[in-house]
Motif scaffolding. Structure first.
Motif, PDB file in Angstrom:
ATOM      1  N   SER A 184     -91.051 -42.481  33.221  1.00  0.00           N
ATOM      2  CA  SER A 184     -90.740 -42.208  34.625  1.00  0.00           C
ATOM      3  C   SER A 184     -89.894 -40.953  34.726  1.00  0.00           C
ATOM      4  O   SER A 184     -89.072 -40.672  33.847  1.00  0.00           O
ATOM      5  CB  SER A 184     -89.982 -43.385  35.244  1.00  0.00           C
ATOM      6  N   ARG A 185     -90.075 -40.219  35.820  1.00  0.00           N
ATOM      7  CA  ARG A 185     -89.316 -38.985  36.035  1.00  0.00           C
ATOM      8  C   ARG A 185     -88.896 -38.904  37.491  1.00  0.00           C
ATOM      9  O   ARG A 185     -89.640 -39.311  38.386  1.00  0.00           O
ATOM     10  CB  ARG A 185     -90.156 -37.755  35.688  1.00  0.00           C
ATOM     11  N   THR A 186     -87.726 -38.350  37.715  1.00  0.00           N
ATOM     12  CA  THR A 186     -87.315 -38.055  39.076  1.00  0.00           C
ATOM     13  C   THR A 186     -86.323 -36.913  39.042  1.00  0.00           C
ATOM     14  O   THR A 186     -85.897 -36.474  37.970  1.00  0.00           O
ATOM     15  CB  THR A 186     -86.711 -39.282  39.777  1.00  0.00           C
ATOM     16  N   GLN A 187     -85.942 -36.440  40.210  1.00  0.00           N
ATOM     17  CA  GLN A 187     -85.002 -35.326  40.323  1.00  0.00           C
ATOM     18  C   GLN A 187     -83.986 -35.649  41.410  1.00  0.00           C
ATOM     19  O   GLN A 187     -84.349 -36.167  42.467  1.00  0.00           O
ATOM     20  CB  GLN A 187     -85.769 -34.048  40.676  1.00  0.00           C
ATOM     21  N   GLN A 196     -83.027 -33.294  36.474  1.00  0.00           N
ATOM     22  CA  GLN A 196     -84.238 -34.076  36.237  1.00  0.00           C
ATOM     23  C   GLN A 196     -83.906 -35.196  35.257  1.00  0.00           C
ATOM     24  O   GLN A 196     -83.290 -34.955  34.219  1.00  0.00           O
ATOM     25  CB  GLN A 196     -85.351 -33.193  35.677  1.00  0.00           C
ATOM     26  N   PRO A 216     -91.489 -36.955  42.063  1.00  0.00           N
ATOM     27  CA  PRO A 216     -90.994 -38.086  41.274  1.00  0.00           C
ATOM     28  C   PRO A 216     -92.140 -38.991  40.853  1.00  0.00           C
ATOM     29  O   PRO A 216     -93.073 -39.235  41.626  1.00  0.00           O
ATOM     30  CB  PRO A 216     -90.035 -38.797  42.239  1.00  0.00           C
ATOM     31  N   ILE A 218     -92.205 -42.581  39.304  1.00  0.00           N
ATOM     32  CA  ILE A 218     -91.407 -43.729  38.899  1.00  0.00           C
ATOM     33  C   ILE A 218     -92.326 -44.944  38.789  1.00  0.00           C
ATOM     34  O   ILE A 218     -92.930 -45.368  39.769  1.00  0.00           O
ATOM     35  CB  ILE A 218     -90.262 -43.998  39.897  1.00  0.00           C
ATOM     36  N   GLU A 228     -83.581 -45.643  38.377  1.00  0.00           N
ATOM     37  CA  GLU A 228     -82.785 -46.028  39.543  1.00  0.00           C
ATOM     38  C   GLU A 228     -81.325 -46.273  39.161  1.00  0.00           C
ATOM     39  O   GLU A 228     -80.403 -45.845  39.872  1.00  0.00           O
ATOM     40  CB  GLU A 228     -83.383 -47.285  40.188  1.00  0.00           C
ATOM     41  N   CYS A 231     -79.591 -42.871  38.482  1.00  0.00           N
ATOM     42  CA  CYS A 231     -79.273 -42.149  39.731  1.00  0.00           C
ATOM     43  C   CYS A 231     -78.012 -42.735  40.370  1.00  0.00           C
ATOM     44  O   CYS A 231     -77.139 -41.999  40.853  1.00  0.00           O
ATOM     45  CB  CYS A 231     -80.443 -42.244  40.707  1.00  0.00           C
TER      46      CYS A 231
END
Length: 337
Positions: A184-187, A196, A216, A218, A228, A231
């Protein structure tokens, strides 16, 4: 075809006559192609035939060197093909690979020369490329780097790292972060810029500064859960509500790099260490420069607090996210007022 023409073809091992006639040698009882590299027999001992069937009906056996019974036989192509088949089957096990290559009955040098002629690639390069292709596949499937290294037949993790980087142009850890299917990736936006975050089902893999926006991705599994949670904890950190993190980390690198990164995690919030101090603490007192390189290559910013390492004179040395970001983080932790 006249006998003299056929005899000249035999003397000169002329492959252009292969299939047009065959010759048998009375003293050995075998028959050959005109291009056979065996010793040229005496003319009085030679019989000429227009087909394999005619030679065999006359009581002659096919030569094991030129194999006239196989129409398309090519000794170079056959040897190269056999070598390739052995590599494809045993490239994961160096011991078995070397044993099978040795049992082919030709020297490694000769096998390498034939392989290069047939496929326009050296034997060692083909073995390496085959292993790296399999390594990429396993990394995309989400296997750990140690497991991948062992799967492709390299028990030395540092050696695997070096070879993979030379062949692919990036570390196996970075390749896995970018291409693994189950990551999973997000920014997120932070006071030090966009960060990131990447996570597997088991742990956080990477936190890095990002200069471009990403969509994103996820997953509805454990990897999404860790994204999650990360973050949330980073927000609490920047809001001065958190001084430590409760997240599993997967630090993927060489043994030396992992030693450094693990030592960084022991630096308390609000304190700093020098590169020399870190080097001494991991038992490599003279390796402060190597510690600096490992520090710079830390894949998980903030959670592995490489920003807490400073120069011997107290100066703020390089930081992957930039010196302004390093200054901000130390100020946040009340080291710089």
């Amino acid at each position: 075809m006249k006998q003299e023409e056929m005899w000249q073809a035999i003397i000169h091992c002329d492959a252009s006559y292969d299939g047009k006639f065959y010759y048998g040698v009375k003293t050995t009882g075998i028959y050959c192609r005109p291009s056979c590299k065996s010793r040229v027999p005496k003319l009085e001992n030679v019989c000429f035939f227009t087909s394999q069937k005619e030679a065999e009906e006359a009581g002659f056996r096919p030569c094991k060197r030129c194999r006239p019974d196989i129409f398309s036989y090519d000794p170079i192509e056959t040897l190269a093909s056999q070598t390739k088949e052995i590599i494809d089957q045993h490239f994961q096990d160096p011991t078995q690979l070397n044993l099978h290559l040795k049992n082919m009955g030709v020297t490694r040098k000769h096998a390498s020369a034939v392989f290069k002629k047939q496929y326009d690639i050296t034997l060692s390069d083909y073995i390496r490329q085959t292993r790296m292709a399999y390594a990429r596949q396993l990394l995309q499937d989400g296997l750990s780097i140690l497991d991948v290294s062992l799967e492709v037949g390299d028990s030395n993790l540092s050696s695997f790292y070096d070879q993979f980087h030379r062949e692919i142009g990036m570390s196996p850890a970075r390749y896995r972060q970018i291409f693994a299917k189950d990551i999973s990736r997000t920014q997120i936006e932070t006071p030090i810029g966009n960060l990131q975050i990447m996570a597997s089902k088991e742990a956080i893999l990477c936190i890095e500064q990002s200069s471009i926006s990403i969509d994103p991705m996820i997953h509805a599994d454990a990897s999404g859960k860790w994204i999650e949670a990360c973050c949330k904890e980073l927000k609490e950190y920047f809001d001065k509500e958190r001084t430590s993190f409760d997240l599993p980390l997967a630090l993927e690198g060489t043994d030396f790099q992992k030693q450094v990164w693990q030592q960084l995690q022991t630096i308390p919030y609000g304190q700093t260490r020098t590169y020399g101090e870190i080097a001494a603490q991991i038992g490599h007192a003279k390796a402060s420069r190597a510690v600096g390189m490992a520090n710079h290559n830390n894949p998980i910013l903030i959670l592995v607090p490489c920003h807490r390492v400073i120069g011997a004179d107290g100066s703020l040395t390089g930081y992957a996210a930039g010196l302004e970001a390093k200054k901000y983080l130390l100020a946040l932790e009340k080291m710089i007022r």
